[in-house]
Motif scaffolding. Structure first.
Motif, PDB file in Angstrom:
ATOM      1  N   ILE A 382      37.852  34.768  30.238  1.00  0.00           N
ATOM      2  CA  ILE A 382      38.584  34.964  31.483  1.00  0.00           C
ATOM      3  C   ILE A 382      39.946  35.606  31.214  1.00  0.00           C
ATOM      4  CG2 ILE A 382      39.599  33.817  33.484  1.00  0.00           C
ATOM      5  CD1 ILE A 382      36.596  34.066  33.623  1.00  0.00           C
ATOM      6  N   GLN A 383      40.577  35.251  30.127  1.00  0.00           N
ATOM      7  CA  GLN A 383      41.822  35.929  29.750  1.00  0.00           C
ATOM      8  C   GLN A 383      41.560  37.417  29.511  1.00  0.00           C
ATOM      9  OE1 GLN A 383      42.508  33.194  26.451  1.00  0.00           O
ATOM     10  NE2 GLN A 383      44.518  32.706  27.312  1.00  0.00           N
ATOM     11  N   ARG A 384      40.452  37.723  28.863  1.00  0.00           N
ATOM     12  CA  ARG A 384      40.123  39.117  28.570  1.00  0.00           C
ATOM     13  C   ARG A 384      39.742  39.872  29.846  1.00  0.00           C
ATOM     14  NH1 ARG A 384      36.757  39.056  22.791  1.00  0.00           N
ATOM     15  NH2 ARG A 384      37.589  37.064  22.043  1.00  0.00           N
ATOM     16  N   LEU A 385      38.951  39.230  30.716  1.00  0.00           N
ATOM     17  CA  LEU A 385      38.418  39.906  31.900  1.00  0.00           C
ATOM     18  C   LEU A 385      39.377  39.883  33.081  1.00  0.00           C
ATOM     19  CD1 LEU A 385      35.986  41.223  33.406  1.00  0.00           C
ATOM     20  CD2 LEU A 385      35.246  38.888  33.977  1.00  0.00           C
ATOM     21  N   MET A 386      39.882  38.697  33.443  1.00  0.00           N
ATOM     22  CA  MET A 386      40.584  38.533  34.710  1.00  0.00           C
ATOM     23  C   MET A 386      42.106  38.573  34.602  1.00  0.00           C
ATOM     24  SD  MET A 386      38.150  38.646  36.760  1.00  0.00           S
ATOM     25  CE  MET A 386      39.177  38.466  38.213  1.00  0.00           C
ATOM     26  N   VAL A 387      42.623  38.659  33.392  1.00  0.00           N
ATOM     27  CA  VAL A 387      44.067  38.883  33.231  1.00  0.00           C
ATOM     28  C   VAL A 387      44.273  40.283  32.654  1.00  0.00           C
ATOM     29  CG1 VAL A 387      46.207  38.102  32.161  1.00  0.00           C
ATOM     30  CG2 VAL A 387      44.563  36.421  32.985  1.00  0.00           C
ATOM     31  N   SER A 442      43.820  39.630  43.018  1.00  0.00           N
ATOM     32  CA  SER A 442      45.276  39.601  43.164  1.00  0.00           C
ATOM     33  C   SER A 442      45.820  38.427  42.368  1.00  0.00           C
ATOM     34  CB  SER A 442      45.631  39.457  44.642  1.00  0.00           C
ATOM     35  OG  SER A 442      45.167  38.208  45.133  1.00  0.00           O
ATOM     36  N   ALA A 443      47.089  38.125  42.571  1.00  0.00           N
ATOM     37  CA  ALA A 443      47.706  36.998  41.865  1.00  0.00           C
ATOM     38  C   ALA A 443      47.080  35.667  42.259  1.00  0.00           C
ATOM     39  CB  ALA A 443      49.206  36.970  42.153  1.00  0.00           C
ATOM     40  N   ALA A 444      46.429  35.619  43.414  1.00  0.00           N
ATOM     41  CA  ALA A 444      45.902  34.338  43.907  1.00  0.00           C
ATOM     42  C   ALA A 444      44.896  33.738  42.937  1.00  0.00           C
ATOM     43  CB  ALA A 444      45.270  34.539  45.276  1.00  0.00           C
ATOM     44  N   PHE A 471      50.290  42.366  40.456  1.00  0.00           N
ATOM     45  CA  PHE A 471      48.862  42.291  40.755  1.00  0.00           C
ATOM     46  C   PHE A 471      48.584  42.491  42.242  1.00  0.00           C
ATOM     47  CE2 PHE A 471      48.460  40.420  36.553  1.00  0.00           C
ATOM     48  CZ  PHE A 471      47.184  40.804  36.148  1.00  0.00           C
ATOM     49  N   ASN A 472      49.489  42.091  43.105  1.00  0.00           N
ATOM     50  CA  ASN A 472      49.206  42.107  44.548  1.00  0.00           C
ATOM     51  C   ASN A 472      49.141  43.524  45.118  1.00  0.00           C
ATOM     52  OD1 ASN A 472      48.976  39.323  44.651  1.00  0.00           O
ATOM     53  ND2 ASN A 472      51.156  39.023  45.075  1.00  0.00           N
ATOM     54  N   ALA A 473      50.184  44.302  44.934  1.00  0.00           N
ATOM     55  CA  ALA A 473      50.156  45.669  45.452  1.00  0.00           C
ATOM     56  C   ALA A 473      49.105  46.509  44.734  1.00  0.00           C
ATOM     57  CB  ALA A 473      51.531  46.316  45.308  1.00  0.00           C
ATOM     58  N   LEU A 474      48.980  46.324  43.431  1.00  0.00           N
ATOM     59  CA  LEU A 474      47.978  47.079  42.687  1.00  0.00           C
ATOM     60  C   LEU A 474      46.564  46.747  43.163  1.00  0.00           C
ATOM     61  CD1 LEU A 474      49.437  46.849  39.059  1.00  0.00           C
ATOM     62  CD2 LEU A 474      49.356  48.885  40.513  1.00  0.00           C
TER      63      LEU A 474
END
Length: 524
Positions: A382-387, A442-444, A471-474
């Motif tokens: 998850i660190q690799r994929l979602m961060v 997003s950051a959520a 993360f939000n605007a991007l």
């Protein structure tokens, strides 16, 4: 003058090459010693230098190769081990094979099927030329590690529009009779318990202590530096904690099954700034250099479930990663090579920010995930994929550059497994061969699955202010920039419904904030 050993001085009819990720002590090659066979292992610059690698990755592979060579010698086999600083080392697999074949007057050269297309092609081309020039013979044998053939996936998915991993996984469960009840149906009445495995870690149960014994490889590190081998990350030369032989790998497997597996499922997607390992197995390095066989690993996990020592959701999730995802991405790799590494379906071109190499960013989630990767050569999926991967996709980073970074930094990264995960699963650069939709958030999501947002310089609840989480605007800008590609994707319909409800000025503000962010990635 130092007397040559038997393996160096006496002719041999056959040379057998062992690559650095083929340390399989159970291979049938090693059933009986044969004085006519010399096993060849070599440390070469062509393998250390094709991408920039983490220091611990180079150290661990070389140290494990050296241990494997000693194991073969102790078992009565003839071994020729060429170290990186050997004056006779030509620093190339095939150039060294040329010299060794002449030295031993060998008429036959054999090797196990390489798992990377680059090495496979180099050996095949060299072998054809050598056999023709010297009237010799070459032979390629199976590595006796994987549960499927490298060319099996297209046949399994014949006639299907989408090569979904879940379909493959269920076939594998049936083939190897894993987690099936007496009627051949899945234990617990369902094949996949992924929805049960998405809890945030509250800090209790505590992360198991790091029981792994450190290895001192200061001398090896000094040799690598003296030879000018470039690397990055923390070498921790006296604190190398990865298993370096099968005996150690089995100890790591025992520890995971008895101590860690019971909590693996609940928290396999969780992240924390207070814990680096949580409840992950840390077995991928041992598996990928073939110290362990995948079937023995999943059988041990299934046994823990049968004996009531681990819950079904945890065991199913772990088994799915190995017989499902691991075998599946290997099949994808071999079905798509060569050329897969060049795919860039979304035409993303931005270079990696400088902090990918230092971890020095004000985004707490990325500072932790990348910092941990630089320190330990490891981060969980998850660190690799979602961060890290999520940010790269939203920002529009070049997927090939990212692929080289992932391939270099992680201890378990070999191209057959890393490339489909990076280009396909993480970056959607293959145009949807693996993933039915891009994995973006997003950051959520990061706030929900971790404590990373606490104390961050950016506000996860803001979208367009100067202190808003990037993360939000991007995230919203990603959907806007790629609406022609994803606008009709049913799995992304909710995002586009929300965009249609936004005010025009809000959309413009999101796009402007995202453009500003992409123009100054190094400073985030």
């Amino acid at each position: 003058m130092k007397k040559k050993t038997d393996a160096q001085a006496t002719p041999a009819s056959t040379l057998r090459l062992i690559l650095g990720d083929q340390l399989n002590a159970q291979h049938s090659w090693f059933d009986q010693p044969d004085p006519e066979v010399v096993y060849v292992l070599m440390e070469v610059r062509s393998e250390t230098d094709y991408v920039l690698h983490h220091a611990q990755k180079i150290l661990a592979i070389f140290a494990a190769m050296r241990a494997f060579g000693e194991h073969l010698r102790e078992s009565g086999h003839r071994v020729r081990y060429i170290r990186l600083d050997d004056p006779s080392n030509r620093q190339s697999l095939v150039d060294n094979l040329d010299a060794l074949a002449a030295h031993y007057q060998a008429g036959c050269i054999q090797w196990q099927s390489p798992d990377e297309w680059r090495v496979d092609q180099a050996l095949r081309q060299w072998g054809e030329a050598w056999a023709h020039a010297h009237q010799g013979a070459t032979a390629v044998v199976d590595s006796e590690h994987f549960l499927t053939a490298r060319n099996e996936l297209p046949r399994l998915f014949e006639g299907r529009k989408q090569w979904l991993m879940e379909h493959f996984y269920r076939q594998m469960r049936r083939r190897f009779e894993l987690l099936l009840d007496a009627d051949g149906k899945p234990e617990g009445g369902q094949w996949n318990f992924d929805h049960d495995n998405r809890k945030r870690w509250p800090g209790n149960p505590p992360e198991p202590r790091d029981w792994r014994q450190p290895h001192d490889h200061g001398a090896l590190w000094e040799m690598l530096q003296a030879q000018g081998v470039r690397s990055f990350g923390d070498p921790q030369a006296t604190q190398l904690r990865w298993p370096l032989d099968r005996s150690e790998a089995l100890q790591h497997l025992d520890h995971f099954i008895t101590t860690v597996l019971p909590h693996f499922g609940d928290y396999e997607d969780a992240m924390s700034s207070k814990a680096q390992r949580l409840f992950h197995s840390l077995l991928s390095f041992a598996l990928n250099v073939k110290m362990l066989h995948p079937l023995e690993v999943v059988r041990r996990a299934e046994e823990a479930y049968r004996e009531g020592r681990a819950p079904l959701a945890a065991v199913e999730g772990f088994i799915r990663q190995i017989i499902g995802w691991r075998e599946y991405v290997r099949g994808i790799y071999w079905s798509q090579m060569p050329g897969y590494e060049e795919r860039n379906a979304l035409a993303h071109r931005l270079p990696l920010p400088a902090w990918f190499w230092t971890g020095q960013t004000r985004m707490n989630c990325l500072r932790h995930a990348i910092g941990q990767s630089l320190e330990t050569a490891h981060a969980h999926h998850i660190q690799r994929l979602m961060v890290i991967g999520n940010f790269a996709l939203l920002a529009g980073l070049d997927p090939k550059e990212l692929h080289h970074w992932y391939l270099g930094i992680y201890i378990d990264a070999f191209e057959w497994v890393e490339l489909p995960n990076t280009l396909g699963m993480s970056q959607w650069a293959d145009g949807g061969i693996i993933a039915t939709k891009p994995y973006v958030s997003s950051a959520a999501y990061i706030g929900r699955m971790s404590d990373y947002c606490q104390g961050c310089a950016y506000d996860p609840k803001q979208k367009t202010s100067s202190d808003a989480c990037p993360f939000n605007a991007l995230y919203w800008d990603f959907f806007l920039r790629h609406q022609s590609t994803f606008g009709n994707n049913p799995r992304m319909g909710m995002a586009y419904q929300q965009i249609r409800k936004m005010q025009a000025e809000d959309v413009q503000a999101l796009q402007q904030r995202a453009a500003d962010l992409r123009s100054q990635l190094d400073t985030l």
